[in-house]
Design a protein around this motif. Structure first.
Motif, PDB file in Angstrom:
ATOM      1  N   PHE A 140       0.833  -1.208   0.000  1.00  0.00           N
ATOM      2  CA  PHE A 140       0.000   0.000   0.000  1.00  0.00           C
ATOM      3  C   PHE A 140       0.874   1.266   0.000  1.00  0.00           C
ATOM      4  O   PHE A 140       0.646   2.201  -0.781  1.00  0.00           O
ATOM      5  N   ALA A 141       1.886   1.277   0.865  1.00  0.00           N
ATOM      6  CA  ALA A 141       2.720   2.482   0.980  1.00  0.00           C
ATOM      7  C   ALA A 141       3.524   2.716  -0.298  1.00  0.00           C
ATOM      8  O   ALA A 141       3.621   3.853  -0.777  1.00  0.00           O
ATOM      9  N   LEU A 142       4.083   1.655  -0.878  1.00  0.00           N
ATOM     10  CA  LEU A 142       4.870   1.845  -2.100  1.00  0.00           C
ATOM     11  C   LEU A 142       3.982   2.283  -3.267  1.00  0.00           C
ATOM     12  O   LEU A 142       4.346   3.164  -4.049  1.00  0.00           O
ATOM     13  N   LYS A 143       2.808   1.660  -3.377  1.00  0.00           N
ATOM     14  CA  LYS A 143       1.882   2.034  -4.461  1.00  0.00           C
ATOM     15  C   LYS A 143       1.447   3.494  -4.294  1.00  0.00           C
ATOM     16  O   LYS A 143       1.420   4.260  -5.255  1.00  0.00           O
ATOM     17  N   SER A 144       1.112   3.855  -3.054  1.00  0.00           N
ATOM     18  CA  SER A 144       0.667   5.234  -2.793  1.00  0.00           C
ATOM     19  C   SER A 144       1.791   6.231  -3.078  1.00  0.00           C
ATOM     20  O   SER A 144       1.550   7.319  -3.611  1.00  0.00           O
ATOM     21  N   LEU A 145       3.018   5.841  -2.739  1.00  0.00           N
ATOM     22  CA  LEU A 145       4.165   6.715  -2.991  1.00  0.00           C
ATOM     23  C   LEU A 145       4.334   6.965  -4.493  1.00  0.00           C
ATOM     24  O   LEU A 145       4.525   8.102  -4.931  1.00  0.00           O
ATOM     25  N   LEU A 146       4.213   5.893  -5.277  1.00  0.00           N
ATOM     26  CA  LEU A 146       4.390   6.045  -6.721  1.00  0.00           C
ATOM     27  C   LEU A 146       3.256   6.862  -7.340  1.00  0.00           C
ATOM     28  O   LEU A 146       3.465   7.635  -8.270  1.00  0.00           O
ATOM     29  N   GLU A 147       2.033   6.662  -6.816  1.00  0.00           N
ATOM     30  CA  GLU A 147       0.879   7.395  -7.368  1.00  0.00           C
ATOM     31  C   GLU A 147       0.725   8.773  -6.756  1.00  0.00           C
ATOM     32  O   GLU A 147      -0.105   9.570  -7.197  1.00  0.00           O
TER      33      GLU A 147
ATOM     34  N   PRO B  49       5.342  -7.013 -18.835  1.00  0.00           N
ATOM     35  CA  PRO B  49       6.392  -5.978 -18.752  1.00  0.00           C
ATOM     36  C   PRO B  49       6.754  -5.704 -17.294  1.00  0.00           C
ATOM     37  O   PRO B  49       5.877  -5.582 -16.442  1.00  0.00           O
ATOM     38  N   GLY B  50       8.037  -5.652 -17.007  1.00  0.00           N
ATOM     39  CA  GLY B  50       8.490  -5.433 -15.633  1.00  0.00           C
ATOM     40  C   GLY B  50       8.977  -6.706 -14.988  1.00  0.00           C
ATOM     41  O   GLY B  50       9.688  -6.674 -13.995  1.00  0.00           O
ATOM     42  N   LEU B  51       8.573  -7.850 -15.536  1.00  0.00           N
ATOM     43  CA  LEU B  51       9.083  -9.121 -15.011  1.00  0.00           C
ATOM     44  C   LEU B  51      10.055  -9.721 -16.025  1.00  0.00           C
ATOM     45  O   LEU B  51      10.040  -9.363 -17.186  1.00  0.00           O
ATOM     46  N   SER B  52      10.869 -10.666 -15.555  1.00  0.00           N
ATOM     47  CA  SER B  52      11.759 -11.375 -16.480  1.00  0.00           C
ATOM     48  C   SER B  52      11.997 -12.768 -15.909  1.00  0.00           C
ATOM     49  O   SER B  52      11.594 -13.056 -14.782  1.00  0.00           O
ATOM     50  N   GLY B  53      12.648 -13.599 -16.696  1.00  0.00           N
ATOM     51  CA  GLY B  53      12.894 -14.982 -16.273  1.00  0.00           C
ATOM     52  C   GLY B  53      13.512 -15.096 -14.878  1.00  0.00           C
ATOM     53  O   GLY B  53      13.007 -15.835 -14.037  1.00  0.00           O
ATOM     54  N   PRO B  54      14.617 -14.357 -14.606  1.00  0.00           N
ATOM     55  CA  PRO B  54      15.228 -14.464 -13.270  1.00  0.00           C
ATOM     56  C   PRO B  54      14.276 -14.120 -12.120  1.00  0.00           C
ATOM     57  O   PRO B  54      14.365 -14.708 -11.050  1.00  0.00           O
ATOM     58  N   PHE B  55      13.333 -13.169 -12.341  1.00  0.00           N
ATOM     59  CA  PHE B  55      12.346 -12.867 -11.297  1.00  0.00           C
ATOM     60  C   PHE B  55      11.562 -14.138 -10.979  1.00  0.00           C
ATOM     61  O   PHE B  55      11.385 -14.505  -9.813  1.00  0.00           O
ATOM     62  N   ILE B 421       1.464  -1.586  -9.162  1.00  0.00           N
ATOM     63  CA  ILE B 421       0.921  -2.722  -8.406  1.00  0.00           C
ATOM     64  C   ILE B 421       1.891  -3.903  -8.503  1.00  0.00           C
ATOM     65  O   ILE B 421       2.184  -4.579  -7.516  1.00  0.00           O
ATOM     66  N   LEU B 422       2.408  -4.096  -9.710  1.00  0.00           N
ATOM     67  CA  LEU B 422       3.259  -5.261  -9.965  1.00  0.00           C
ATOM     68  C   LEU B 422       4.545  -5.229  -9.124  1.00  0.00           C
ATOM     69  O   LEU B 422       4.891  -6.211  -8.455  1.00  0.00           O
ATOM     70  N   LEU B 423       5.255  -4.096  -9.141  1.00  0.00           N
ATOM     71  CA  LEU B 423       6.568  -4.059  -8.494  1.00  0.00           C
ATOM     72  C   LEU B 423       6.498  -4.265  -6.979  1.00  0.00           C
ATOM     73  O   LEU B 423       7.229  -5.099  -6.439  1.00  0.00           O
ATOM     74  N   PRO B 424       5.607  -3.548  -6.239  1.00  0.00           N
ATOM     75  CA  PRO B 424       5.539  -3.822  -4.790  1.00  0.00           C
ATOM     76  C   PRO B 424       5.099  -5.258  -4.489  1.00  0.00           C
ATOM     77  O   PRO B 424       5.606  -5.876  -3.543  1.00  0.00           O
ATOM     78  N   SER B 425       4.199  -5.801  -5.309  1.00  0.00           N
ATOM     79  CA  SER B 425       3.747  -7.179  -5.059  1.00  0.00           C
ATOM     80  C   SER B 425       4.879  -8.169  -5.288  1.00  0.00           C
ATOM     81  O   SER B 425       5.074  -9.102  -4.502  1.00  0.00           O
ATOM     82  N   VAL B 426       5.640  -7.948  -6.378  1.00  0.00           N
ATOM     83  CA  VAL B 426       6.774  -8.843  -6.650  1.00  0.00           C
ATOM     84  C   VAL B 426       7.825  -8.702  -5.542  1.00  0.00           C
ATOM     85  O   VAL B 426       8.460  -9.687  -5.145  1.00  0.00           O
TER      86      VAL B 426
END
Lengths: 184, 534
Positions: A140-147, B49-55, B421-426
């Motif tokens: 939530f914090a990272l998403k909010s920071l980016l947005e 986009p944003g992901l790759s094999g090593p991820f 959404i993708l990057l923090p979740s990953v």
């Protein structure tokens, strides 16, 4: 920051680290020298590999530094990353604190008297409490920071993503422990 | 056992051992099931986009190890899944490159040059078919080269090289990587030297673990997975977050991804073959050299293709030959990159790092010359596993030949997860992966620490791969040097007594001395092609 200034920093940090290693760390924290004599056999000591590493760092950092003074200067990307990265690290710190302590605090507040988190960490809902709290906070914090804004929609997505990740690891495998349960 | 007995044993190990499903007389082993699953997972990862094999490999490894355990039976399913991801991600990277002008993986950048113009002309489906056909051709060729070259290389090394020469060969490989990766050779050496220092912590032969500052948690060294995931994956995520923060989130209006014409006739395939043939040889040769990577291979393949091209549509304006030249080259890297990994234990790229890490974590398979020892008296189980792995690689290729194109088209309009959404979740997924393997928050802290180091290295334009390879090679290099030194009667010049060892060291010095020119040439090839982007 310019390219030459960046490389000057690389050289300063590299030389500094190498000198700390050579002058203090290797001398004080390794019991054998570069060469060791054991039962009248001369053999290579534990200090050789890190010394070669440190000398390599020293030599290459000096090379980077010398090149930095010679190169044509180019302006690198605009903006300073330091404040942003400071916030990112702070978000991690808060998230990890939540991950570690939300479970025990919830147990002390809501579980039966005398029960400890260690006793309950394999039962629902306690086993997920810390992970869901800390993970949701992180996303939530990272998403909010980016947005550059905080919305309920972001919170919902963060909770959903964290729950999916928790189930991905916890449901199919009995032997896996979600953070921070292995530490208790 | 003879050579063919080992080959047959490897095929049997892949197809029959450890059955997962039995459909009447048909047995489907866990290894086959996992390589197929890995391939499809890899296509999805590559197409995102944003992901790759090593991820994908970093996230999957702890789950796979927890699922299959630390027994030798786990080796083929786990390595099969990772190989499947590697192959799938390579071909999947073309999907967003063609349909959305966004390379799914860095090596798919050149694919955008002709792929996206084709998609805009209503030929997106055809472009995907060209990409898949070229990619799987290059990949299959490269695998065949791997199967034949890796054993010969390993046997030659085992036969002619002693400990001093092997130590010198490791120095040469590392010097090569330091010289060709990154923008400045000194930074490559700096990264490799730092890798040696990090690998020194908590190891050694003395009873006191060196450089631990008295911390018990460091007594066994840094957890390898935490170091690799931190510096390779978390560092990359931090770098991407920083880029998003500074450049903004960009437009949400993506192109429609309309596939249009989806056909690719045999006549069209025949026209593409010379381009594919040239590029797959280029990619295979480049891939066999540690550290160079698929981006340069794609650029070289594209350059070669442009010189050969005499068709109506010029390169860069939607020529199918441009996609074919790029995809065949970058896919041909993946198989031959495993030549140094399997025969020497030296990973040539990040994907190979995770395959070596899996083998190292499970145990029972130590990539290096000893794997390809064709012992007749006793069974070399590592060789059986190696041939089993080759069988799985071909299985993934067959799946790719049969279903790759349809699966890529299916993904065309699906994968558009916003980066915020993708990057923090990953990131959370990656940290959780490390935790379940290490078993304590210490693993997460180490991952985060090395993530910060990886991020700083990226800002400072210091290449990551030399550090990772030095970290892997530190222990075998130190052991080889120790043993050779003692075997020589403690002669400090032992490595210079051998003409081969001396030659390798001289080559290392020449390589580093010439590295500036090599990097300048590589940079020019890549940037020339990028500048000609429409």
């Amino acid at each position: 920051m310019t390219k030459s200034r960046r490389d000057q920093w690389v050289a300063i940090v590299g030389i500094g680290l190498a000198l700390i290693l050579l002058v203090f760390w290797i001398r004080l924290d390794i019991e054998t020298g570069l060469i060791d004599v054991w039962r009248r056999t001369i053999r290579i000591g534990d200090a050789l590999l890190p010394t070669i590493g440190a000398l390599g760092m020293l030599f290459s950092a000096i090379w980077v530094g010398v090149s930095a003074f010679r190169q044509i200067d180019l302006d690198l990307s605009p903006g300073n990353s330091l404040p942003f990265f400071g916030i990112v690290l702070a978000i991690h710190a808060v998230s990890f604190v939540m991950m570690l302590w939300v479970g025990p605090v919830m147990v002390s507040l809501f579980a039966a008297e005398g029960a400890t988190y260690r006793q309950l960490l394999d039962t629902i809902p306690w086993k997920y409490a810390g992970f869901i709290a800390g993970g949701t906070c992180l996303i939530f914090a990272l998403k909010s920071l980016l947005e550059r804004k905080m919305t309920l929609h972001s919170l919902g997505i963060a909770i959903a993503a964290t729950v999916v990740i928790a189930f991905l690891y916890d449901v199919p495998f009995d032997t896996m422990q979600l953070p921070p349960n292995g530490d208790f | 056992m003879g050579v063919w007995d080992y080959v047959l044993a490897g095929i049997a190990e892949a197809f029959l051992a450890n059955p997962a499903l039995m459909l009447g007389p048909v047995v489907i082993s866990w290894a086959v099931l996992m390589v197929i699953s890995g391939f499809f997972a890899g296509v999805i990862i590559g197409a995102t986009p944003g992901l790759s094999g090593p991820f994908g490999m970093a996230m999957a490894l702890p789950i796979l190890i927890s699922a299959f355990g630390f027994t030798p039976d786990a080796l083929l399913p786990v390595m099969g899944f990772l190989v499947g991801i590697m192959k799938g991600a390579t071909v999947g990277g073309a999907v967003p490159a063609i349909l959305f002008n966004t390379p799914g993986t860095p090596d798919a950048f050149m694919t955008t040059l002709d792929g996206y113009p084709m998609a805009r002309k209503g030929q997106g489906g055809k472009a995907l078919r060209v990409a898949q056909f070229s990619s799987v051709s290059g990949d299959t060729f490269s695998d065949l080269v791997l199967f034949t070259c890796a054993p010969f290389l390993a046997i030659t090394i085992e036969k002619f090289l002693g400990l001093p020469e092997k130590a010198a060969l490791m120095v040469l490989s590392l010097s090569f990587v330091a010289a060709v990766v990154g923008k400045h050779p000194a930074k490559g050496i700096l990264a490799a030297s730092f890798g040696f220092v990090v690998a020194s912590i908590g190891t050694g032969t003395d009873s006191y673990p060196r450089l631990t500052l008295g911390m018990d948690q460091l007594a066994s060294g840094f957890p390898t997975i935490a170091v690799f995931v931190g510096v390779l994956i978390v560092g990359e995520i931090f770098s991407s977050l920083d880029l998003l923060w500074r450049n903004g989130l960009g437009s949400k209006d993506l192109p429609s991804g309309d596939l249009g014409d989806k056909t690719l006739s045999w006549k069209e395939r025949r026209v593409l073959m010379p381009f594919i043939g040239t590029s797959m040889v280029v990619g295979t040769v480049v891939g066999a050299l540690p550290g160079i990577g698929s981006t340069l291979a794609a650029a070289l393949g594209y350059t070669a293709g442009r010189k050969m091209h005499k068709g109506e549509v010029p390169f860069g304006e939607g020529a199918p030959e441009g996609i074919a030249a790029t995809e065949a080259a970058n896919s041909a890297v993946s198989g031959s990159n495993l030549i140094p990994a399997l025969s020497l234990g030296i990973p040539g790229n990040v994907a190979a790092v995770f395959i070596i890490l899996a083998a190292d974590t499970i145990g029972g398979f130590n990539p290096g010359p000893a794997v390809f020892k064709f012992s007749t008296e006793t069974v070399n189980t590592e060789l059986v596993i190696a041939f089993g792995l080759f069988t799985l690689m071909m299985t993934a290729n067959i799946v790719n030949w049969c279903t790759g194109a349809s699966f890529m088209r299916l993904l065309g309009g699906l994968i558009r997860i916003p980066a915020q959404i993708l990057l923090p979740s990953v990131l959370l997924l990656t940290l959780t992966s490390t935790y379940v393997q290490v078993g304590s928050m210490f693993g997460i802290y180490v991952t985060l620490g090395f993530g910060i180091i990886g991020y700083i290295m990226r800002i400072a334009a210091i290449p990551i791969l030399p550090m990772v390879i030095a970290f892997i090679l530190a222990e075998p290099l130190e052991n080889a040097v120790r043993n050779a030194f003692e075997a020589s009667g403690s002669d400090p010049w032992f490595i210079l007594q051998s003409p081969i060892g001396l030659t390798f060291l001289a080559l290392s010095a020449v390589m580093l001395a010439m590295s500036g020119r090599l990097q300048e040439r590589n940079k020019n090839i890549v940037s020339t092609n990028k500048d000609q982007a429409p």
